[in-house]
Design a protein around this motif. Structure first.
Motif, short mmCIF file in Angstrom:
data_model
loop_
_atom_site.label_atom_id
_atom_site.label_comp_id
_atom_site.label_asym_id
_atom_site.label_seq_id
_atom_site.Cartn_x
_atom_site.Cartn_y
_atom_site.Cartn_z
N ASP A 174 0.92 -1.12 -0.12
CA ASP A 174 0.20 0.08 0.03
C ASP A 174 0.98 1.40 0.11
N GLY A 175 2.22 1.01 0.00
CA GLY A 175 3.19 2.16 -0.18
C GLY A 175 3.39 2.72 1.36
N LYS A 176 2.81 2.25 2.26
CA LYS A 176 2.98 2.70 3.60
C LYS A 176 4.09 1.82 4.39
N ARG A 177 5.09 2.36 5.01
CA ARG A 177 6.10 1.57 5.73
C ARG A 177 5.63 1.20 7.21
N LEU A 178 5.03 2.14 8.00
CA LEU A 178 4.74 1.79 9.47
C LEU A 178 3.13 2.29 9.69
N PRO A 179 1.97 1.66 9.20
CA PRO A 179 0.75 2.18 9.36
C PRO A 179 0.63 1.68 10.66
N THR A 180 -0.62 1.98 11.13
CA THR A 180 -1.09 1.90 12.67
C THR A 180 -1.17 0.18 13.08
N ALA A 181 -0.88 0.02 14.32
CA ALA A 181 -0.79 -1.32 14.83
C ALA A 181 0.14 -2.20 13.90
N THR A 182 1.25 -1.58 13.62
CA THR A 182 2.39 -2.29 13.01
C THR A 182 3.81 -2.34 13.80
#
Length: 325
Positions: A131-139
């Motif tokens: 999704d292009g995210k590196r550290l989304p929530t609850a990761t």
């Protein structure tokens, strides 16, 4: 010596609440995400020895729910005020100050600080997800660090894995006599306790009933046995929160009954609680719940769950046999 550093970003927060950024709570999805990470850490024996958390509501709740899902207690979470607005440099200082007796450390905080700190520690930036995210929530980011925490330097960590809550199995690990199954809630949710609040008036035993959360039927104060508390302590806590009452557990044998919830069966321990104090309606934590004192025999007629009624009658009989103290 190789140490492990666990960096956990708080769960999904609820922006619909008209509160400050510091007070913003977790959404249901955020709570479940925190619990799923904790369950996963426990399953793979990756439980940290120390947990540091930002005191912001969404981070604190994430840390505590994660801790309890791991079999730890909320009291074992250390709140660090500086983590709320920390940058990568402050995070490095906090981690470096950890004692060398800690081999696995967890830090629960916020972006962009956590991403920047991970990038500082690693020789290469954190990888992006699909999704292009590196550290989304609850990761969760698992890092291996060589040497003591005080010798922490840029680029000397090794990335072990990045674990997102949303990629984990839907259910939580629960051990049964037939093996392992997965349930909708963490294992400790299925051990509960309740109280039958009572008083003696003119020589007659009376029982206090409260409305359910929706006030559609009558019930007794009941809830999960919180990690770190005994069944009796948890029951007294529920009595304060749900009914606004306080008192002592009576010295009579408690009852036990099953309660179907969350796709399985909870085991509930039922204590008799002598009520010493009753808060005014306006001071209760859950004033929406109706309260009603009834003669003991009449109280059993207002409850719908057969197994609870059987245990309640038995508990009433034991109290009546002893009589008023």
């Amino acid at each position: 010596m190789t140490r492990e550093l666990l960096l956990l970003r708080h769960g999904k927060s609820d922006w619909s609440k008209p509160v400050s950024d510091f007070q913003r709570p977790l959404k249901k999805r955020g709570k479940l995400g925190a619990q799923r990470i904790g369950d996963w850490l426990a399953e793979y024996e990756l439980v940290p020895q120390r947990i540091l958390s930002s005191p912001a509501e969404r981070a604190r709740a994430t840390a505590e729910k994660c801790a309890k899902a791991m079999g730890r207690t909320a009291a074992e979470v250390t709140l660090e005020p500086s983590l709320y607005e920390a940058d990568a440099e402050e995070l490095a200082r906090l981690v470096a100050a950890s004692g060398d007796e800690v081999e696995r450390l967890m830090v629960v905080g916020h972006n962009p600080a956590l991403e920047e700190f991970a990038d500082w520690l690693l020789p290469d930036p954190l990888p992006e997800g699909d999704d292009g995210k590196r550290l989304p929530t609850a990761t969760l980011v698992r890092l291996a660090v060589e040497g003591s925490w005080s010798s922490l330097t840029a680029g000397n960590a090794r990335l072990l894995e990045v674990q997102r809550a949303k990629t984990l199995p839907e259910g939580f690990v629960f051990a049964t006599p037939d093996g392992i199954e997965r349930r909708p809630r963490p294992a400790y949710y299925y051990t509960q306790s309740a109280v039958m609040p009572f008083r003696w008036r003119d020589g007659q035993l009376e029982v206090l009933l409260i409305g359910s959360s929706s006030n559609r039927h009558w019930s007794l104060p009941k809830g999960i046995v919180e990690p770190g508390l005994s069944a009796a302590q948890s029951a007294l806590k529920e009595a304060r929160e749900e009914a606004g009452i306080s008192g002592e557990i009576a010295e009579v044998t408690p009852g036990h009954y099953p309660h179907a919830k969350w796709g399985a069966r909870c085991g509930v321990t039922l204590f008799a609680m002598r009520v010493d104090d009753q808060l005014p309606e306006q001071h209760r934590e859950e004033p929406q719940r109706t309260r009603r004192w009834l003669p003991a025999a009449a109280a059993t007629e207002h409850l719908e769950q057969p197994s609870l009624v059987v245990e309640l009658r038995s508990l009433i009989e034991r109290l009546q046999a002893e009589g008023p103290a």
